[in-house]
Design a protein around this motif. Structure first.
Motif, PDB file in Angstrom:
ATOM      1  N   GLY A 112       0.904  -1.057  -0.123  1.00 20.60           N
ATOM      2  CA  GLY A 112       0.108  -0.010  -0.030  1.00 20.60           C
ATOM      3  C   GLY A 112       0.812   1.258  -0.162  1.00 20.60           C
ATOM      4  N   THR A 113       0.237   2.293  -0.184  1.00 23.44           N
ATOM      5  CA  THR A 113       0.915   3.578  -0.196  1.00 23.44           C
ATOM      6  C   THR A 113       0.636   4.561   1.006  1.00 23.44           C
ATOM      7  OG1 THR A 113       1.038   3.564  -2.674  1.00 23.44           O
ATOM      8  CG2 THR A 113       1.417   5.538  -1.749  1.00 23.44           C
ATOM      9  N   PRO A 114       1.621   5.530   1.761  1.00 23.37           N
ATOM     10  CA  PRO A 114       1.098   6.089   2.628  1.00 23.37           C
ATOM     11  C   PRO A 114       1.241   7.402   1.877  1.00 23.37           C
ATOM     12  CG  PRO A 114       3.328   5.565   2.822  1.00 23.37           C
ATOM     13  CD  PRO A 114       3.148   4.935   1.800  1.00 23.37           C
ATOM     14  N   TYR A 115       0.099   8.237   1.854  1.00 20.51           N
ATOM     15  CA  TYR A 115       0.370   9.595   1.065  1.00 20.51           C
ATOM     16  C   TYR A 115       0.294  10.571   2.160  1.00 20.51           C
ATOM     17  CZ  TYR A 115      -1.748   7.517  -3.119  1.00 20.51           C
ATOM     18  OH  TYR A 115      -1.859   6.361  -4.215  1.00 20.51           O
ATOM     19  N   ARG A 116       1.494  11.404   1.825  1.00 14.33           N
ATOM     20  CA  ARG A 116       1.946  12.329   2.689  1.00 14.33           C
ATOM     21  C   ARG A 116       1.900  13.874   2.252  1.00 14.33           C
ATOM     22  NH1 ARG A 116       4.606   9.056   6.014  1.00 14.33           N
ATOM     23  NH2 ARG A 116       5.732   7.420   5.356  1.00 14.33           N
ATOM     24  N   THR A 117       1.612  14.130   1.005  1.00 16.52           N
ATOM     25  CA  THR A 117       1.373  15.576   0.592  1.00 16.52           C
ATOM     26  C   THR A 117       0.156  15.525  -0.506  1.00 16.52           C
ATOM     27  OG1 THR A 117       2.801  15.026  -1.490  1.00 16.52           O
ATOM     28  CG2 THR A 117       3.932  15.803   0.587  1.00 16.52           C
ATOM     29  N   ALA A 118      -0.187  16.776  -0.613  1.00 16.64           N
ATOM     30  CA  ALA A 118      -1.134  16.888  -1.671  1.00 16.64           C
ATOM     31  C   ALA A 118      -0.653  16.411  -3.088  1.00 16.64           C
ATOM     32  CB  ALA A 118      -1.669  18.391  -1.673  1.00 16.64           C
ATOM     33  N   GLU A 119       0.679  16.635  -3.267  1.00 14.27           N
ATOM     34  CA  GLU A 119       1.186  16.604  -4.551  1.00 14.27           C
ATOM     35  C   GLU A 119       1.150  14.920  -4.802  1.00 14.27           C
ATOM     36  OE1 GLU A 119       2.300  20.439  -3.427  1.00 14.27           O
ATOM     37  OE2 GLU A 119       2.427  18.538  -2.231  1.00 14.27           O
ATOM     38  N   GLN A 120       1.332  14.176  -4.087  1.00 13.27           N
ATOM     39  CA  GLN A 120       1.231  12.862  -4.057  1.00 13.27           C
ATOM     40  C   GLN A 120      -0.193  12.252  -4.248  1.00 13.27           C
ATOM     41  OE1 GLN A 120       2.970  11.507  -0.244  1.00 13.27           O
ATOM     42  NE2 GLN A 120       4.977  11.217  -1.166  1.00 13.27           N
ATOM     43  N   ARG A 210      -3.922   9.811  10.851  1.00 15.86           N
ATOM     44  CA  ARG A 210      -3.874  10.784   9.698  1.00 15.86           C
ATOM     45  C   ARG A 210      -3.636  10.090   8.597  1.00 15.86           C
ATOM     46  NH1 ARG A 210       1.757  13.190   9.906  1.00 15.86           N
ATOM     47  NH2 ARG A 210       2.698  11.992  11.824  1.00 15.86           N
ATOM     48  N   LEU A 211      -3.506  10.632   7.198  1.00 11.76           N
ATOM     49  CA  LEU A 211      -3.700   9.853   5.946  1.00 11.76           C
ATOM     50  C   LEU A 211      -2.340   9.277   5.710  1.00 11.76           C
ATOM     51  CD1 LEU A 211      -5.442   9.228   3.788  1.00 11.76           C
ATOM     52  CD2 LEU A 211      -4.524  11.157   2.371  1.00 11.76           C
ATOM     53  N   ASP A 212      -1.337   9.690   6.000  1.00 14.20           N
ATOM     54  CA  ASP A 212       0.027   9.211   6.031  1.00 14.20           C
ATOM     55  C   ASP A 212       0.429   8.066   6.925  1.00 14.20           C
ATOM     56  OD1 ASP A 212       0.545  11.108   8.068  1.00 14.20           O
ATOM     57  OD2 ASP A 212       2.544  11.718   7.243  1.00 14.20           O
ATOM     58  N   ASN A 213      -0.406   7.870   7.810  1.00 16.10           N
ATOM     59  CA  ASN A 213      -0.195   6.758   8.992  1.00 16.10           C
ATOM     60  C   ASN A 213      -1.085   5.553   8.532  1.00 16.10           C
ATOM     61  OD1 ASN A 213       2.065   7.603  10.497  1.00 16.10           O
ATOM     62  ND2 ASN A 213       0.783   8.695  11.955  1.00 16.10           N
ATOM     63  N   VAL A 214      -1.613   5.649   7.243  1.00 17.97           N
ATOM     64  CA  VAL A 214      -2.310   4.267   6.783  1.00 17.97           C
ATOM     65  C   VAL A 214      -1.758   3.914   5.614  1.00 17.97           C
ATOM     66  CG1 VAL A 214      -4.430   4.963   8.194  1.00 17.97           C
ATOM     67  CG2 VAL A 214      -4.334   5.874   5.713  1.00 17.97           C
ATOM     68  N   LEU A 215      -2.059   2.956   4.995  1.00 20.04           N
ATOM     69  CA  LEU A 215      -1.506   2.234   3.698  1.00 20.04           C
ATOM     70  C   LEU A 215      -2.887   2.111   2.620  1.00 20.04           C
ATOM     71  CD1 LEU A 215       1.160  -0.377   4.601  1.00 20.04           C
ATOM     72  CD2 LEU A 215       1.404   1.827   3.870  1.00 20.04           C
ATOM     73  N   LEU A 216      -2.835   3.086   1.806  1.00 23.01           N
ATOM     74  CA  LEU A 216      -3.877   2.719   0.939  1.00 23.01           C
ATOM     75  C   LEU A 216      -3.473   1.853  -0.460  1.00 23.01           C
ATOM     76  CD1 LEU A 216      -5.850   5.031   2.077  1.00 23.01           C
ATOM     77  CD2 LEU A 216      -5.686   6.147  -0.444  1.00 23.01           C
ATOM     78  N   GLY A 217      -4.706   0.894  -0.661  1.00 19.84           N
ATOM     79  CA  GLY A 217      -4.271  -0.032  -1.737  1.00 19.84           C
ATOM     80  C   GLY A 217      -4.567   0.368  -3.185  1.00 19.84           C
TER      81      GLY A 217
END
Length: 342
Positions: A112-120, A210-217
């Motif tokens: 999965g992906t941790p999204y950390r920024t608006a750009e990502q 917060r969003l960057d502490n989860v993994l999105l598939g």
């Protein structure tokens, strides 16, 4: 080509322990890679070329016995794994420091992906971004719906007086980092103390949700909630307040602090609060207090980083600008609390 082992993890010693504790799990020599480090707990991926796992251990060097407690992290993940809360499967806790030099635990690797920024987030587009953040709220509702006693976590924290202790703790953190005048921060701290809300029934709280502490598939579903080192039993609305704070656009070009709040499609703080209230059934009328407390806590954390920078104890880009952010967080906290009082 096999890489040199990262600091803090000897692949051969780890494999020997896994062969003894979980025979058959590993099928060959292990390669390890550090994927997260610093002052927080260290996270590694390890692979035998076929399977892949994740190892967590405290940072290198001396730490307080309670500051990076592997047993607590492992315990909460093990308790939540059978529930609706998505967490990696815990495989092994090792408190024998002769293996890696510190206690550690092993859990499954979750893609999965941790999204950390608006750009990502931008490539996802507004619709998928909105769905991902709303799913984050739904996952928080699932976490707070877990009965701590039913999963063996009845003694995982001290919920009585939780908010008062939190406020005093972060006040002491502030006192330990004072090196300059910070207009408004004592006013904010005092106002928070005078208007402590009455906490709802305690739940397991994540502490840094917060969003960057989860993994999105790839399907935009939340595959795993990570980083449980601050979890305890306490007031669930502290998790909501922090999530709301991270959903306020900072509008600070070039800021060393990145958030996802500026991403196209990101739901507004009001939408997140409404969704949480509707799904959880909790009274969120005092959420401004919890959000103001989150601004205060982050201001204290940033001031601590700035203080260490002035002492020459931080290395890397951006630290020279951290100090400029502290007054911004203080102002947000005061404004948020005034809205609550108004």
């Amino acid at each position: 080509m096999r890489q040199d082992p990262p600091p803090g993890l000897d692949p051969e010693r780890l494999r020997g322990h896994l062969d003894r504790a979980l025979p058959g799990l590993v099928g060959g020599p292990l390669d390890a890679r550090l994927i997260e480090g610093g002052r927080s707990n260290l996270t590694y991926t390890v692979t035998d070329g076929t399977g892949r796992w994740v190892v967590r251990r405290p940072p290198l060097g001396h730490v307080l016995a309670t500051a990076h407690d592997m047993r607590r992290e492992y315990r909460v993940i093990a308790a939540l794994h059978p529930t609706a809360v998505p967490v990696p499967e815990p495989l092994l806790l090792c408190e024998d420091e002769s293996v890696l030099g510190a206690p550690f635990y092993v859990m499954e690797y979750v893609a999965g992906t941790p999204y950390r920024t608006a750009e990502q987030l931008a490539p996802l587009g507004p619709g998928r971004t909105r769905a991902a953040v709303l799913a984050l709220v739904d996952t928080l509702v699932e976490l707070h719906a877990v009965d701590p006693g039913a999963v063996g976590l009845a003694d995982f924290g001290r919920p009585d007086g939780f908010l008062d202790r939190q406020l005093r703790r972060w006040g002491k953190q502030l006192d330990g980092s004072r090196s300059r005048e910070l207009p408004g921060i004592d006013e904010l701290h005092g106002a928070l103390g005078r208007s402590l809300p009455l906490s709802p029934a305690p739940t397991v709280v994540h502490g840094d949700f917060r969003l960057d502490n989860v993994l999105l598939g790839d399907d935009d579903r939340i595959r795993a909630v990570l980083d449980w080192e601050m979890s305890t039993l306490g007031d669930p609305l502290t998790d909501l307040g922090l999530l709301v704070m991270y959903s306020v656009p900072l509008d600070l070009p070039g800021s060393p602090i990145s958030t996802t709040a500026d991403a196209a499609g990101h739901p507004s703080p009001a939408e997140l609060i409404e969704r949480y209230a509707a799904a959880s059934g909790r009274d969120t009328s005092a959420v401004a207090w919890y959000t103001a407390f989150a601004w205060f806590k982050l201001a204290v954390i940033l001031e601590g980083i700035h203080y260490r920078y002035t002492l020459g104890q931080t290395v890397g880009p951006g630290f020279d600008r951290i100090g400029d952010l502290v007054p911004v967080f203080i102002r947000h906290g005061l404004t948020t609390l005034q809205l609550q009082e108004g």
